[in-house]
Design a protein around this motif. Structure first.
Motif, mmCIF file in Angstrom:
data_model
loop_
_atom_site.group_PDB
_atom_site.id
_atom_site.type_symbol
_atom_site.label_atom_id
_atom_site.label_comp_id
_atom_site.label_asym_id
_atom_site.label_seq_id
_atom_site.Cartn_x
_atom_site.Cartn_y
_atom_site.Cartn_z
ATOM 1 N N ILE A 156 0.829 -1.204 0.000
ATOM 2 C CA ILE A 156 0.000 0.000 0.000
ATOM 3 C C ILE A 156 0.861 1.251 0.000
ATOM 4 N N VAL A 157 1.911 1.255 0.810
ATOM 5 C CA VAL A 157 2.774 2.430 0.923
ATOM 6 C C VAL A 157 3.568 2.660 -0.358
ATOM 7 N N PHE A 158 3.960 1.600 -1.048
ATOM 8 C CA PHE A 158 4.627 1.760 -2.346
ATOM 9 C C PHE A 158 3.756 2.598 -3.281
ATOM 10 N N ILE A 159 2.480 2.284 -3.299
ATOM 11 C CA ILE A 159 1.548 3.007 -4.181
ATOM 12 C C ILE A 159 1.339 4.437 -3.688
ATOM 13 N N LEU A 160 0.985 4.575 -2.421
ATOM 14 C CA LEU A 160 0.619 5.886 -1.891
ATOM 15 C C LEU A 160 1.783 6.866 -1.873
ATOM 16 N N SER A 161 2.961 6.396 -1.493
ATOM 17 C CA SER A 161 4.116 7.299 -1.409
ATOM 18 C C SER A 161 4.519 7.835 -2.769
ATOM 19 N N SER A 162 4.397 7.010 -3.804
ATOM 20 C CA SER A 162 4.772 7.445 -5.152
ATOM 21 C C SER A 162 3.713 8.351 -5.769
ATOM 22 N N VAL A 163 2.443 8.014 -5.562
ATOM 23 C CA VAL A 163 1.361 8.840 -6.104
ATOM 24 C C VAL A 163 1.301 10.185 -5.382
ATOM 25 N N ASN A 164 1.651 10.194 -4.096
ATOM 26 C CA ASN A 164 1.603 11.421 -3.307
ATOM 27 C C ASN A 164 2.560 12.496 -3.829
ATOM 28 N N VAL A 165 3.594 12.075 -4.536
ATOM 29 C CA VAL A 165 4.528 13.034 -5.129
ATOM 30 C C VAL A 165 3.830 13.848 -6.211
ATOM 31 N N TYR A 166 2.892 13.238 -6.914
ATOM 32 C CA TYR A 166 2.202 13.878 -8.033
ATOM 33 C C TYR A 166 0.872 14.505 -7.612
ATOM 34 N N ILE A 167 0.211 13.904 -6.623
ATOM 35 C CA ILE A 167 -1.083 14.420 -6.148
ATOM 36 C C ILE A 167 -0.890 14.893 -4.715
ATOM 37 N N GLN A 168 -0.752 16.189 -4.529
ATOM 38 C CA GLN A 168 -0.346 16.760 -3.256
ATOM 39 C C GLN A 168 -1.356 16.533 -2.128
ATOM 40 N N ASP A 169 -2.626 16.389 -2.462
ATOM 41 C CA ASP A 169 -3.670 16.259 -1.434
ATOM 42 C C ASP A 169 -3.892 14.814 -0.986
ATOM 43 N N LEU A 170 -3.154 13.885 -1.550
ATOM 44 C CA LEU A 170 -3.411 12.481 -1.272
ATOM 45 C C LEU A 170 -3.251 12.149 0.209
ATOM 46 N N GLU A 171 -2.263 12.733 0.857
ATOM 47 C CA GLU A 171 -2.008 12.405 2.266
ATOM 48 C C GLU A 171 -3.205 12.738 3.156
ATOM 49 N N TYR A 172 -3.956 13.782 2.792
ATOM 50 C CA TYR A 172 -5.144 14.150 3.572
ATOM 51 C C TYR A 172 -6.294 13.182 3.296
ATOM 52 N N ILE A 173 -6.361 12.722 2.053
ATOM 53 C CA ILE A 173 -7.382 11.736 1.685
ATOM 54 C C ILE A 173 -7.104 10.412 2.409
ATOM 55 N N VAL A 174 -5.818 10.056 2.500
ATOM 56 C CA VAL A 174 -5.422 8.812 3.168
ATOM 57 C C VAL A 174 -5.830 8.843 4.636
ATOM 58 N N THR A 175 -5.646 9.985 5.295
ATOM 59 C CA THR A 175 -6.035 10.118 6.699
ATOM 60 C C THR A 175 -7.528 9.851 6.871
ATOM 61 N N PHE A 176 -8.332 10.387 5.968
ATOM 62 C CA PHE A 176 -9.781 10.174 6.019
ATOM 63 C C PHE A 176 -10.118 8.697 5.790
ATOM 64 N N ILE A 177 -9.479 8.085 4.795
ATOM 65 C CA ILE A 177 -9.753 6.685 4.479
ATOM 66 C C ILE A 177 -9.351 5.774 5.635
ATOM 67 N N LEU A 178 -8.219 6.058 6.261
ATOM 68 C CA LEU A 178 -7.774 5.253 7.402
ATOM 69 C C LEU A 178 -8.778 5.312 8.545
ATOM 70 N N ASN A 179 -9.363 6.473 8.760
ATOM 71 C CA ASN A 179 -10.402 6.592 9.788
ATOM 72 C C ASN A 179 -11.623 5.744 9.431
ATOM 73 N N MET A 180 -11.961 5.713 8.136
ATOM 74 C CA MET A 180 -13.076 4.893 7.672
ATOM 75 C C MET A 180 -12.771 3.404 7.883
ATOM 76 N N VAL A 181 -11.546 2.999 7.542
ATOM 77 C CA VAL A 181 -11.157 1.589 7.668
ATOM 78 C C VAL A 181 -11.139 1.171 9.135
ATOM 79 N N PHE A 182 -10.735 2.098 10.004
ATOM 80 C CA PHE A 182 -10.722 1.792 11.446
ATOM 81 C C PHE A 182 -12.111 1.357 11.918
#
Length: 260
Positions: A156-182
Motif C-alpha cells: 500500500i505504501v509503495f503506491i501511496l508514497s509514489s502517487v503522493n509526489v504527483y497528487i499533493q492532497d493524497l495524504e489528507y485523503i489517506v487520513t480520512f480513508i484510514l479513519n473509515m477503515v478503522f
C-alpha cells in the motif's frame, strides 16, 4: 528481483534509515518513544469507558484486552501507512542530491513500524497477564501474522508514497480513508454484532484487516490457532498488492526529482 539486490547492496543505508525512523519520530518530545505506547493506551482507555455506554446491548468478555489486541496492531498499520505516504516528499532534499534506491525509504518505514509493534506486544502480554487472560504457545504465530500485515502495508505504501509526489492532497485523503477503515474493522466491536445477511457484515468480512485482527485475538486472547483460510486470503492479497505497488512505484519514481 532487483529490489532484493538493491536492499542488500544498500543494507547499511537501510539500517541507518530504520534507526532514524525509530529514534526521530518523537525526537525532542519529553516522553520520547514512550508515546508509541501511550497513544494506543489512551485510545484503549477512551473506548473502554465510552463504548459500553454506546452499545449497551452488546457485551464483550475481557473487553479491555479485546481492545488492546485490536488497537495496538491497528496502530502499527495506521502509523506505517500514514507516515509512509509522505516519506518520499519528506526526503526530497536527499532525493535531489544523492542517488540511492528510493524504495529503501519505504521499506525502512515499514521495518521500523514492525520493530515498534513487536516492542508494543509486550504491552499486550502485560494486559493479558494483568487481566487474568494469560498467555499460551499460540503466541509463536504473532511474527507470522505481523509479517503478513507488514507486507500488506508495504504494498500500500509503495503506491501511496509514489502517487503522493504527483497528487499533493493524497495524504489528507489517506487520513480520512484510514479513519473509515478503522471503523470498518472489528477493533472496538465484534463482527457478530451485525446481521450475517447484511451489507455491512459482508463489507467488514472482506476487509483484509478483519482476518488479521481475528488472528491476533486468537493467539493473544482466545489461546487458539487462527483460521488458516483467513490468513491465506490476506497473505495472497498482500503479495498481489506488494507486486502491483512495487510496479507502480518503479514506474513513477522516474519523475520524483522533477516533481519534488
Amino acid at each position: 528481483m532487483q529490489i532484493f539486490k538493491d536492499l542488500y547492496e544498500y543494507r547499511e543505508l537501510l539500517k541507518t534509515n530504520v534507526k532514524k525512523d525509530i529514534r526521530g519520530k518523537y525526537k525532542g518530545s519529553f516522553l520520547g518513544i514512550l508515546w508509541s505506547f501511550l497513544n494506543p493506551l489512551l485510545q484503549v482507555i477512551v473506548y473502554a469507558i465510552v463504548f459500553p455506554y454506546l452499545m449497551r446491548g452488546a457485551t464483550i468478555e475481557n473487553y479491555v484486552v479485546y481492545l488492546v489486541t485490536g488497537i495496538i496492531p491497528w496502530t502499527f498499520f495506521n502509523t506505517v501507512v500514514s507516515m509512509g505516504t509522505t516519506v518520499i516528499k519528506a526526503n526530497e532534499g536527499i532525493i535531489k542530491k544523492v542517488y540511492f534506491p528510493r524504495e529503501i525509504l519505504v521499506v525502512s518505514q515499514v521495518i521500523s513500524g514492525l520493530i515498534n509493534f513487536f516492542i508494543s506486544c509486550v504491552i499486550i502480554i502485560l494486559f493479558c497477564l494483568g487481566f487474568g487472560v494469560g498467555i499460551s504457545i499460540h503466541l509463536i504465530l504473532v511474527p507470522v501474522i505481523a509479517l503478513i500485515q507488514a507486507i500488506l502495508a508495504l504494498g500500500i505504501v509503495f503506491i501511496l508514497s509514489s502517487v503522493n509526489v504527483y497528487i499533493q492532497d493524497l495524504e489528507y485523503i489517506v487520513t480520512f480513508i484510514l479513519n473509515m477503515v478503522f471503523y470498518g474493522t472489528p477493533i472496538i466491536y465484534e463482527l457478530s454484532q451485525f446481521s450475517s445477511a447484511g451489507f455491512l457484515y459482508t463489507l467488514i468480512q472482506i476487509n483484509p484487516m478483519t482476518p488479521l485482527m481475528s488472528a491476533y485475538r486468537d493467539v493473544f486472547l482466545y489461546h487458539q490457532w487462527p483460521d488458516p483460510s483467513g490468513l491465506i486470503y490476506v497473505g495472497i492479497l498482500s503479495l498481489i498488492v506488494l507486486v502491483v505497488g512495487y510496479y507502480v512505484f518503479r514506474k513513477l519514481e522516474k519523475g520524483f526529482a522533477e516533481q519534488l
